[in-house]
Design an enzyme around this catalytic site. Structure first.
Site, mmCIF file in Angstrom:
data_model
loop_
_atom_site.group_PDB
_atom_site.id
_atom_site.type_symbol
_atom_site.label_atom_id
_atom_site.label_comp_id
_atom_site.label_asym_id
_atom_site.label_seq_id
_atom_site.Cartn_x
_atom_site.Cartn_y
_atom_site.Cartn_z
ATOM 1 N N LYS A 80 -27.783 58.258 -29.833
ATOM 2 C CA LYS A 80 -28.721 59.388 -29.955
ATOM 3 C C LYS A 80 -28.014 60.745 -30.090
ATOM 4 O O LYS A 80 -28.499 61.632 -30.776
ATOM 5 C CB LYS A 80 -29.683 59.412 -28.765
ATOM 6 C CG LYS A 80 -30.633 58.212 -28.778
ATOM 7 C CD LYS A 80 -31.653 58.277 -27.668
ATOM 8 C CE LYS A 80 -32.475 57.000 -27.662
ATOM 9 N NZ LYS A 80 -33.598 57.041 -26.748
ATOM 10 N N ASN A 101 -33.809 60.658 -31.546
ATOM 11 C CA ASN A 101 -34.149 59.249 -31.731
ATOM 12 C C ASN A 101 -34.848 59.000 -33.069
ATOM 13 O O ASN A 101 -35.288 57.888 -33.334
ATOM 14 C CB ASN A 101 -35.026 58.748 -30.574
ATOM 15 C CG ASN A 101 -36.399 59.387 -30.575
ATOM 16 O OD1 ASN A 101 -36.525 60.582 -30.841
ATOM 17 N ND2 ASN A 101 -37.424 58.612 -30.317
ATOM 18 N N GLY A 144 -32.740 58.501 -9.293
ATOM 19 C CA GLY A 144 -31.673 58.417 -10.295
ATOM 20 C C GLY A 144 -31.357 59.790 -10.846
ATOM 21 O O GLY A 144 -32.227 60.683 -10.852
ATOM 22 N N ALA A 145 -30.108 59.974 -11.275
ATOM 23 C CA ALA A 145 -29.716 61.292 -11.800
ATOM 24 C C ALA A 145 -28.794 61.144 -13.007
ATOM 25 O O ALA A 145 -27.944 61.994 -13.259
ATOM 26 C CB ALA A 145 -29.047 62.104 -10.700
ATOM 27 N N ASN A 168 -30.896 60.511 -5.470
ATOM 28 C CA ASN A 168 -29.925 59.643 -6.143
ATOM 29 C C ASN A 168 -28.920 59.101 -5.139
ATOM 30 O O ASN A 168 -28.624 59.754 -4.141
ATOM 31 C CB ASN A 168 -29.197 60.444 -7.240
ATOM 32 C CG ASN A 168 -28.372 59.548 -8.130
ATOM 33 O OD1 ASN A 168 -28.841 58.493 -8.563
ATOM 34 N ND2 ASN A 168 -27.133 59.930 -8.398
ATOM 35 N N THR A 170 -25.751 58.822 -5.452
ATOM 36 C CA THR A 170 -24.704 59.845 -5.341
ATOM 37 C C THR A 170 -25.406 61.202 -5.343
ATOM 38 O O THR A 170 -25.848 61.696 -6.385
ATOM 39 C CB THR A 170 -23.742 59.748 -6.547
ATOM 40 O OG1 THR A 170 -23.363 58.381 -6.704
ATOM 41 C CG2 THR A 170 -22.523 60.623 -6.366
HETATM 42 P P1 ATR Z 1 -28.651 56.273 -17.751
HETATM 43 O O1 ATR Z 1 -28.052 57.143 -18.808
HETATM 44 O O2 ATR Z 1 -29.349 55.042 -18.290
HETATM 45 O O3 ATR Z 1 -29.513 57.025 -16.790
HETATM 46 P P2 ATR Z 1 -26.318 56.368 -16.060
HETATM 47 O O4 ATR Z 1 -26.015 57.743 -16.517
HETATM 48 O O5 ATR Z 1 -25.209 55.381 -15.916
HETATM 49 O O6 ATR Z 1 -27.408 55.661 -16.953
HETATM 50 O O7 ATR Z 1 -27.056 56.520 -14.631
HETATM 51 C C1 ATR Z 1 -27.403 55.420 -13.893
HETATM 52 C C2 ATR Z 1 -28.237 55.860 -12.682
HETATM 53 O O8 ATR Z 1 -28.623 54.708 -11.949
HETATM 54 C C3 ATR Z 1 -27.462 56.738 -11.721
HETATM 55 O O9 ATR Z 1 -28.380 57.649 -11.120
HETATM 56 C C4 ATR Z 1 -26.964 55.716 -10.706
HETATM 57 O O10 ATR Z 1 -26.662 56.227 -9.440
HETATM 58 P P3 ATR Z 1 -25.218 56.879 -9.139
HETATM 59 O O11 ATR Z 1 -25.252 58.245 -9.761
HETATM 60 O O12 ATR Z 1 -25.130 56.910 -7.676
HETATM 61 O O13 ATR Z 1 -24.214 55.959 -9.787
HETATM 62 C C5 ATR Z 1 -28.165 54.818 -10.614
HETATM 63 N N1 ATR Z 1 -27.856 53.489 -10.107
HETATM 64 C C6 ATR Z 1 -27.202 52.495 -10.739
HETATM 65 N N2 ATR Z 1 -27.144 51.395 -9.959
HETATM 66 C C7 ATR Z 1 -27.786 51.701 -8.791
HETATM 67 C C8 ATR Z 1 -28.072 50.989 -7.578
HETATM 68 N N3 ATR Z 1 -27.711 49.722 -7.431
HETATM 69 N N4 ATR Z 1 -28.778 51.620 -6.623
HETATM 70 C C9 ATR Z 1 -29.175 52.899 -6.769
HETATM 71 N N5 ATR Z 1 -28.934 53.637 -7.891
HETATM 72 C C10 ATR Z 1 -28.241 53.045 -8.882
#
Ligand code: ATR
Length: 306
Positions: A80, A101, A144-145, A168, A170
């Site tokens: 994208k 997209n 999520g972030a 999130n 993290t």
């Molecule tokens: P995308 O672009 O699809 O959003 P990404 O940038 O890799 O993918 O982000 C993945 C998100 O899923 C992040 O917020 C990640 O949390 P962290 O920032 O702590 O890594 C979250 N995530 C992935 N696996 C997870 C889990 N098992 N439990 C909680 N959050 C998760």
């Protein structure tokens, strides 16, 4: 041809306007089902297929498709950003997202658009209405972030949502987003559990403290876990809450937990159909009235028969 790496040459479809979706991987994309549904419904003479591109060949593949007479492309992960960069002309919403997209040629120039945000907004409007929740009174929690979470913040704000919190695993990433988007409130996961537990009987949290929409924008939907425990979900939700997972095509653990608690659980298919609808009318005719519910049903049925 390798089944996992489908290709599309517009010259193979004489008499039809040819469109496609390009990505890596691409074989599971439901965009062809949705666009063919709209084409049949509105009697548009088009063919829509899938294109696989190796990670370094997106631009070459896209250029080749247009050189062969292709009319338009949808772009999915992970291209994208490149699609946005290669276009000569960009719509305002593509400029905001810095990602595209949709690509098409108009008056000899390559245009790009981003219909993901508007797709999400339309789907959410439908769901909020269904649950009798006014956007300006809605409390939203984003889990999520990453990129998926980032992409929904601006569309949510455009709806005039009352309050938007983001949690999130993290925490620092949620804080970074809160700095970028004034009005967005970062909340640590343990703070969230703490808030839910502060009442003596936390299941009786006041409705005003609960969330109307809990959006799973983490990557957990792709695996088998949920970003929050079922007990926490129960404490954060009320009887009209929408538990929305941005992943589509499967019941994620987050959705299963919500359903077992009698909370409305939805996947991202509605958003996918709505973003496709917007691309379709841009390409074909803005006055076409598309059957969104029909497209949703046809796409769900295609999963069941797969
Ligand atoms: P995308 O672009 O699809 O959003 P990404 O940038 O890799 O993918 O982000 C993945 C998100 O899923 C992040 O917020 C990640 O949390 P962290 O920032 O702590 O890594 C979250 N995530 C992935 N696996 C997870 C889990 N098992 N439990 C909680 N959050 C998760």
């Amino acid at each position: 041809m390798d089944d996992l790496k489908p290709q599309l040459n517009p010259n193979d479809h004489p008499g039809k306007d040819v469109y496609g979706v390009i990505g890596n991987p691409i074989v599971h994309s439901k965009s062809p089902v949705i666009h063919q549904f709209f084409a049949e419904q509105t009697k548009q003479p088009i063919h829509y297929g899938r294109i696989y591109a190796e990670l370094k060949e997106f631009k070459v593949k896209a250029q080749e498709f247009f050189a062969q007479g292709g009319k338009g492309l949808n772009i999915t992960v992970p291209f994208k950003l490149e699609a946005y960069e290669m276009a000569h002309k960009k719509t305002a919403r593509a400029e905001i997202a810095k990602a595209a997209n949709v690509l098409w040629i108009k008056d000899g120039e390559l245009w790009c658009d981003n219909t993901d945000g508007v797709g999400f907004v339309r789907d959410l409007e439908r769901l909020l209405k269904q649950q009798n929740i006014k956007p300006q009174e809605a409390r939203v929690l984003i889990l999520g972030a990453g990129g998926a979470a980032q992409g929904v913040i601006d569309p949510l704000m455009s709806l005039g949502i009352h309050s938007i919190s983001i949690a999130n695993r993290t925490f620092s990433k949620a804080q970074d987003l809160a700095k970028q988007f004034p009005g967005l409130h970062a909340i640590a996961l343990d703070e969230l559990s703490g808030a839910a537990n502060k009442s003596e009987n936390s299941n009786k949290l006041e409705n005003a403290e609960k969330f109307d929409l809990i959006l799973n924008a983490t990557a957990t939907g792709l695996g088998d876990s949920s970003p929050i425990a079922k007990e926490l979900l129960q404490k954060l939700a009320h009887s009209k809450t929408i538990a929305y997972d941005m992943v589509y095509g499967k019941d994620t653990q987050f959705m299963k937990d919500a359903s077992s608690l009698d909370i409305l659980a939805v996947d991202g298919l509605g958003m996918l159909v709505q973003q496709a609808a917007d691309a379709f009318i841009t390409w074909r005719n803005p006055n076409l009235a598309l059957d969104i519910d029909g497209a949703l049903q046809a796409t769900r049925a295609s999963y069941l028969s797969a």
